[in-house]
Scaffold this motif. Structure first.
Motif, PDB file in Angstrom:
ATOM      1  N   ARG A 120       0.766  -1.375   0.161  1.00 44.02           N
ATOM      2  CA  ARG A 120       0.085  -0.082   0.072  1.00 44.02           C
ATOM      3  C   ARG A 120       1.032   1.195   0.034  1.00 44.02           C
ATOM      4  O   ARG A 120       2.085   1.029   0.463  1.00 44.02           O
ATOM      5  N   SER A 121       0.338   2.229  -0.396  1.00 46.78           N
ATOM      6  CA  SER A 121       0.987   3.731  -0.309  1.00 46.78           C
ATOM      7  C   SER A 121       0.096   4.706   0.325  1.00 46.78           C
ATOM      8  O   SER A 121      -1.296   4.556   0.096  1.00 46.78           O
ATOM      9  N   PHE A 122       0.568   5.701   0.943  1.00 46.09           N
ATOM     10  CA  PHE A 122      -0.243   6.392   1.826  1.00 46.09           C
ATOM     11  C   PHE A 122       0.436   7.950   1.395  1.00 46.09           C
ATOM     12  O   PHE A 122       1.514   8.212   1.328  1.00 46.09           O
ATOM     13  N   PRO A 123      -0.519   8.901   1.362  1.00 47.13           N
ATOM     14  CA  PRO A 123       0.001  10.559   1.341  1.00 47.13           C
ATOM     15  C   PRO A 123       0.923  10.605   2.668  1.00 47.13           C
ATOM     16  O   PRO A 123       0.360  10.169   3.688  1.00 47.13           O
ATOM     17  N   LEU A 124       1.657  11.701   2.629  1.00 50.60           N
ATOM     18  CA  LEU A 124       2.378  12.055   3.791  1.00 50.60           C
ATOM     19  C   LEU A 124       1.490  12.584   4.775  1.00 50.60           C
ATOM     20  O   LEU A 124       1.686  12.338   5.871  1.00 50.60           O
ATOM     21  N   ALA A 125       0.364  13.101   4.333  1.00 47.74           N
ATOM     22  CA  ALA A 125      -0.587  13.564   5.525  1.00 47.74           C
ATOM     23  C   ALA A 125      -1.195  12.469   6.410  1.00 47.74           C
ATOM     24  O   ALA A 125      -1.673  12.695   7.376  1.00 47.74           O
ATOM     25  N   ASP A 126      -1.207  11.236   5.835  1.00 44.18           N
ATOM     26  CA  ASP A 126      -1.438  10.039   6.443  1.00 44.18           C
ATOM     27  C   ASP A 126      -0.412   9.151   7.020  1.00 44.18           C
ATOM     28  O   ASP A 126      -0.562   8.030   7.296  1.00 44.18           O
ATOM     29  N   ILE A 127       0.409   9.868   7.639  1.00 48.41           N
ATOM     30  CA  ILE A 127       1.745   8.937   7.932  1.00 48.41           C
ATOM     31  C   ILE A 127       1.428   8.123   9.119  1.00 48.41           C
ATOM     32  O   ILE A 127       1.938   7.094   9.259  1.00 48.41           O
ATOM     33  N   ALA A 128       0.467   8.773   9.962  1.00 49.41           N
ATOM     34  CA  ALA A 128       0.416   8.211  11.155  1.00 49.41           C
ATOM     35  C   ALA A 128      -0.601   6.728  10.968  1.00 49.41           C
ATOM     36  O   ALA A 128      -0.301   5.626  11.537  1.00 49.41           O
ATOM     37  N   GLU A 129      -1.489   6.914  10.037  1.00 50.88           N
ATOM     38  CA  GLU A 129      -2.254   5.549   9.537  1.00 50.88           C
ATOM     39  C   GLU A 129      -1.256   4.529   8.941  1.00 50.88           C
ATOM     40  O   GLU A 129      -1.554   3.346   9.064  1.00 50.88           O
ATOM     41  N   ALA A 130      -0.254   5.106   8.210  1.00 54.89           N
ATOM     42  CA  ALA A 130       0.650   4.182   7.452  1.00 54.89           C
ATOM     43  C   ALA A 130       1.485   3.392   8.464  1.00 54.89           C
ATOM     44  O   ALA A 130       1.547   2.267   8.512  1.00 54.89           O
ATOM     45  N   HIS A 131       1.935   4.077   9.654  1.00 55.43           N
ATOM     46  CA  HIS A 131       2.492   3.602  10.752  1.00 55.43           C
ATOM     47  C   HIS A 131       1.779   2.785  11.457  1.00 55.43           C
ATOM     48  O   HIS A 131       2.331   1.476  11.623  1.00 55.43           O
ATOM     49  N   THR A 132       0.501   2.707  11.585  1.00 56.82           N
ATOM     50  CA  THR A 132      -0.449   1.860  12.415  1.00 56.82           C
ATOM     51  C   THR A 132      -0.539   0.655  11.339  1.00 56.82           C
ATOM     52  O   THR A 132      -0.717  -0.460  12.106  1.00 56.82           O
ATOM     53  N   TYR A 133      -0.700   0.812  10.066  1.00 59.25           N
ATOM     54  CA  TYR A 133      -0.884  -0.287   9.194  1.00 59.25           C
ATOM     55  C   TYR A 133       0.264  -1.303   9.189  1.00 59.25           C
ATOM     56  O   TYR A 133       0.114  -2.452   9.310  1.00 59.25           O
ATOM     57  N   VAL A 134       1.565  -0.528   9.245  1.00 57.99           N
ATOM     58  CA  VAL A 134       2.691  -1.730   9.252  1.00 57.99           C
ATOM     59  C   VAL A 134       2.805  -2.018  10.625  1.00 57.99           C
ATOM     60  O   VAL A 134       3.232  -3.253  10.995  1.00 57.99           O
ATOM     61  N   ALA A 135       2.569  -1.516  11.747  1.00 59.95           N
ATOM     62  CA  ALA A 135       2.548  -2.250  13.011  1.00 59.95           C
ATOM     63  C   ALA A 135       1.721  -2.941  13.123  1.00 59.95           C
ATOM     64  O   ALA A 135       1.766  -3.999  14.126  1.00 59.95           O
ATOM     65  N   SER A 136       0.521  -3.152  12.688  1.00 63.61           N
ATOM     66  CA  SER A 136      -0.579  -4.172  12.725  1.00 63.61           C
ATOM     67  C   SER A 136      -0.086  -5.577  12.295  1.00 63.61           C
ATOM     68  O   SER A 136      -0.927  -6.434  12.504  1.00 63.61           O
ATOM     69  N   GLY A 137       0.765  -5.638  11.584  1.00 59.55           N
ATOM     70  CA  GLY A 137       1.583  -6.766  10.738  1.00 59.55           C
ATOM     71  C   GLY A 137       0.540  -7.481   9.909  1.00 59.55           C
ATOM     72  O   GLY A 137       0.844  -8.506   9.195  1.00 59.55           O
ATOM     73  N   ARG A 138      -0.224  -6.820   9.121  1.00 58.35           N
ATOM     74  CA  ARG A 138      -1.101  -7.169   7.991  1.00 58.35           C
ATOM     75  C   ARG A 138      -0.480  -6.873   6.810  1.00 58.35           C
ATOM     76  O   ARG A 138      -0.721  -7.562   5.666  1.00 58.35           O
ATOM     77  N   LYS A 139       0.936  -6.087   6.414  1.00 57.25           N
ATOM     78  CA  LYS A 139       1.360  -5.796   5.423  1.00 57.25           C
ATOM     79  C   LYS A 139       1.920  -7.165   4.931  1.00 57.25           C
ATOM     80  O   LYS A 139       2.494  -7.769   5.507  1.00 57.25           O
ATOM     81  N   VAL A 140       1.928  -7.111   3.513  1.00 54.36           N
ATOM     82  CA  VAL A 140       2.700  -8.431   2.821  1.00 54.36           C
ATOM     83  C   VAL A 140       3.538  -7.862   1.825  1.00 54.36           C
ATOM     84  O   VAL A 140       4.261  -8.503   1.131  1.00 54.36           O
ATOM     85  N   GLY A 141       3.929  -6.495   1.844  1.00 53.11           N
ATOM     86  CA  GLY A 141       4.871  -5.900   0.971  1.00 53.11           C
ATOM     87  C   GLY A 141       5.513  -4.627   1.743  1.00 53.11           C
ATOM     88  O   GLY A 141       5.265  -4.515   2.623  1.00 53.11           O
ATOM     89  N   ASN A 142       5.927  -3.798   0.842  1.00 48.28           N
ATOM     90  CA  ASN A 142       6.442  -2.614   1.466  1.00 48.28           C
ATOM     91  C   ASN A 142       5.288  -1.701   1.455  1.00 48.28           C
ATOM     92  O   ASN A 142       4.258  -1.855   0.658  1.00 48.28           O
ATOM     93  N   VAL A 143       5.472  -0.625   2.246  1.00 52.67           N
ATOM     94  CA  VAL A 143       4.514   0.610   2.473  1.00 52.67           C
ATOM     95  C   VAL A 143       5.314   1.745   2.043  1.00 52.67           C
ATOM     96  O   VAL A 143       6.443   1.990   2.592  1.00 52.67           O
ATOM     97  N   ALA A 144       4.718   2.565   1.061  1.00 55.91           N
ATOM     98  CA  ALA A 144       5.182   3.549   0.442  1.00 55.91           C
ATOM     99  C   ALA A 144       4.735   5.162   1.021  1.00 55.91           C
ATOM    100  O   ALA A 144       3.376   4.933   1.161  1.00 55.91           O
ATOM    101  N   VAL A 145       5.519   5.975   1.246  1.00 56.98           N
ATOM    102  CA  VAL A 145       4.727   7.292   1.629  1.00 56.98           C
ATOM    103  C   VAL A 145       4.969   8.173   0.551  1.00 56.98           C
ATOM    104  O   VAL A 145       6.156   8.615   0.281  1.00 56.98           O
TER     105      VAL A 145
END
Length: 74
Positions: free
Chosen positions: A40-65
């Motif tokens: 997934r990728s997130f706009p910089l304004a949603d950096i907190a949501e990106a961090h939460t997504y990564v910390a959740s353990g659900r990601k299966v690839g890289n997460v881009a900001v």
């Protein structure tokens, strides 16, 4: 102060500097041998949501900001 040594093997290719490593990855990508997986990728304004997504353990690839413009591909 001492200079750190940079060296690693990748695909039987000895890489002796960070720049050489980037050049090698660029060549692999251009040849179609390297395909990064972006979950997934997130706009910089949603950096907190990106961090939460990564910390959740659900990601299966890289997460881009995305820093400026571009498609976030949500």
């Amino acid at each position: 102060m001492h200079k750190q040594r940079f060296q690693f093997q990748f695909a039987n290719q000895e890489i002796k500097s960070p720049i050489a490593g980037l050049v090698f990855l660029k060549q692999l990508a251009e040849q179609g041998h390297y395909k990064p997986v972006v979950d997934r990728s997130f706009p910089l304004a949603d950096i907190a949501e990106a961090h939460t997504y990564v910390a959740s353990g659900r990601k299966v690839g890289n997460v881009a900001v995305v820093v400026c413009g571009g498609d976030t591909g949500g």
